[in-house]
Design an enzyme around this catalytic site. Structure first.
Site, PDB file in Angstrom:
ATOM      1  N   ASP A 128      -7.949 -47.335  49.008  1.00  9.59           N
ATOM      2  CA  ASP A 128      -8.208 -45.981  49.358  1.00  9.59           C
ATOM      3  C   ASP A 128      -8.147 -45.051  48.150  1.00  9.59           C
ATOM      4  O   ASP A 128      -7.017 -45.255  47.317  1.00  9.59           O
ATOM      5  CB  ASP A 128      -6.875 -45.477  50.327  1.00  9.59           C
TER       6      ASP A 128
ATOM      7  N   LYS B 201     -10.917 -34.127  48.669  1.00 10.25           N
ATOM      8  CA  LYS B 201     -10.079 -33.889  47.628  1.00 10.25           C
ATOM      9  C   LYS B 201     -10.875 -33.802  46.267  1.00 10.25           C
ATOM     10  O   LYS B 201     -10.883 -32.730  45.375  1.00 10.25           O
ATOM     11  CB  LYS B 201      -9.173 -35.170  47.405  1.00 10.25           C
TER      12      LYS B 201
ATOM     13  N   TRP C  13       0.615 -42.080  52.176  1.00  8.86           N
ATOM     14  CA  TRP C  13      -0.692 -42.438  52.673  1.00  8.86           C
ATOM     15  C   TRP C  13      -0.693 -43.896  53.265  1.00  8.86           C
ATOM     16  O   TRP C  13      -1.486 -44.341  53.900  1.00  8.86           O
ATOM     17  CB  TRP C  13      -1.773 -42.038  51.867  1.00  8.86           C
TER      18      TRP C  13
HETATM   19  C1  LIG Z   1      -5.995 -37.002  52.401  1.00  6.35           C
HETATM   20  C2  LIG Z   1      -5.889 -38.636  52.246  1.00  6.35           C
HETATM   21  C3  LIG Z   1      -6.285 -39.261  53.448  1.00  6.35           C
HETATM   22  C4  LIG Z   1      -6.521 -38.734  54.610  1.00  6.35           C
HETATM   23  O1  LIG Z   1      -7.724 -38.172  54.646  1.00  6.35           O
HETATM   24  P1  LIG Z   1      -8.450 -37.484  55.871  1.00  6.35           P
HETATM   25  O2  LIG Z   1      -9.920 -37.239  55.674  1.00  6.35           O
HETATM   26  O3  LIG Z   1      -7.801 -36.182  56.148  1.00  6.35           O
HETATM   27  O4  LIG Z   1      -8.393 -38.410  57.073  1.00  6.35           O
HETATM   28  C5  LIG Z   1      -5.958 -40.567  53.301  1.00  6.35           C
HETATM   29  N1  LIG Z   1      -5.675 -41.183  52.063  1.00  6.35           N
HETATM   30  C6  LIG Z   1      -5.255 -40.407  50.841  1.00  6.35           C
HETATM   31  C7  LIG Z   1      -4.852 -41.142  49.929  1.00  6.35           C
HETATM   32  C8  LIG Z   1      -5.500 -39.086  51.120  1.00  6.35           C
HETATM   33  O5  LIG Z   1      -5.199 -38.256  49.907  1.00  6.35           O
END
Ligand SMILES: *Cc1c(COP(=O)(O)O)cnc(C)c1O
Length: 359
Positions: free
Chosen positions: A171, A195, A102
């Protein structure tokens, strides 16, 4: 059929009481005679839902008035673009820490939009550890430093917050609300909802207010944090159902006792699973013990030829979505807030049995 245990990395398990409430309210939201999906986002009813969700989210994380809370479209990935567009002007440079897949994606997008310096990368260890900050190359003039607190694919999680002068951008897509967070240490905190929070399509973005006005003039309107903040995240129609359902999840977390309780449960769950992996020669965790994620637990079997039989047998036991990401292979159990300890117990017991038959 009883509900299965869902170890999906995302979209992932939601708390059962939340799904039940949504089901009960689906046809007739609180006596209004229509579903929450069918009403104007500017109605008093939906505005009430939206503002309550923000208030509960602020309460859970202890977010002060120094920060705007934005409910945005486009998931976390849209923020990969929004961050450099909001925080840099041409000629600026941003620092990125690369701890997994990511981080790589965030970096790839940032490079299209600004100068990027990689402050640290653990690619050479296959993203199995995190370098200490003393080894990072930090640019004192960076517009910001970005890192990924939990790498959903590689299963690496920070248990510390980097101390830097530049605004810290994090993030937390896959570990938001899994533990308390010291919000004041950050410039920007963002997460895709699917998530640990709610349905996909929604991103939660927490921005320190002094960072709302640094955007370059040509920024697309719907990526401009200032526009979103000033409109209460309603410059256009927001992802209303995802917002509503996330609000139910915030209420559920509060009712369960808040983030300290979530952290305690998540630690216990993760510890059980890692302990069972470590005590076996049949299963192996590729991640260094000091930076193992409490949310996403990758592991490999002694022989990859056993992967398919493992997944098939697990599925028959009601243990779903254990396949590792296609880029790393093996298995991955995602054990977010909504995955109960009973799911870990069932998984551990299944793994023991599978090992005894195939080991
Ligand atoms: C799933 C995820 C993303 C991307 O998320 P989207 O909503 O599909 O854009 C970005 N960073 C991390 C750490 C993730 O687990």
């Amino acid at each position: 059929m009883p509900r299965a245990y869902n170890f999906s990395a995302g979209p992932s398990a939601l708390p059962e009481p939340v799904l039940q409430q949504a089901q009960e309210e689906l046809l007739d939201w609180q006596g209004c005679g229509l579903s929450i999906m069918e009403m104007s986002h500017r109605s008093a009813e939906f505005m009430g839902v939206a503002r309550q969700a923000e208030a509960d989210f602020r309460e859970l994380l202890g977010i002060s008035d120094n920060y705007a809370v934005l409910f945005m479209h486009g998931g976390a990935s849209m923020q990969f673009s929004a961050i450099p567009l909001n925080l840099t002007t041409p000629g600026d440079s941003a620092d990125y820490v690369c701890t997994g897949a990511w981080s790589e994606k965030a970096i790839k997008e940032a490079k299209r939009l600004t100068n990027v310096q990689i402050a640290s990368t653990s690619k050479s260890s296959n993203y199995s550890d995190i370098a200490p900050i003393a080894e990072w190359q930090i640019n004192p003039d960076a517009a910001y430093l970005h890192y990924t607190d939990n790498e959903t694919i590689h299963g690496v999680e920070f248990d510390w917050i980097p101390e830097v002068d530049a605004p810290l951008v994090v993030d937390v897509s896959s570990n938001i609300l899994s533990k308390p967070l010291d919000v004041e240490r950050f410039g920007v905190i963002y997460a895709g909802a699917q998530k640990n929070v709610g349905p996909a399509g929604l991103a939660l973005v927490v921005v320190r207010k002094d960072l709302l006005d640094r955007a370059r003039p040509d920024i697309p309107r719907l990526l401009h944090w200032r526009v979103i903040a000033d409109s209460g995240s309603m410059d256009n129609t927001p992802p209303a159902f995802a917002w509503y359902l996330s609000g139910l999840v915030f209420k559920w977390i509060k009712a369960e006792g808040g983030l300290a309780i979530m952290a305690e449960r998540n630690q216990k769950k993760a510890h059980k699973l890692y302990a069972s992996i470590d005590q076996s020669d049949f299963y192996h965790s590729p991640v260094a013990p000091g930076c193992r994620s409490a949310m996403n637990v990758p592991f490999v079997l002694a022989e990859s030829a056993l992967d398919q039989p493992f997944l098939q047998a697990a599925k028959e036991e009601g243990l779903l979505n254990l396949k590792g990401h296609r880029s790393v292979g093996g298995m991955r159990a995602s054990i977010y807030n909504a995955v109960p300890e009973a799911a870990i117990d069932a998984l551990v017991s299944f793994m023991r049995h599978f090992e005894s038959v195939n080991g």
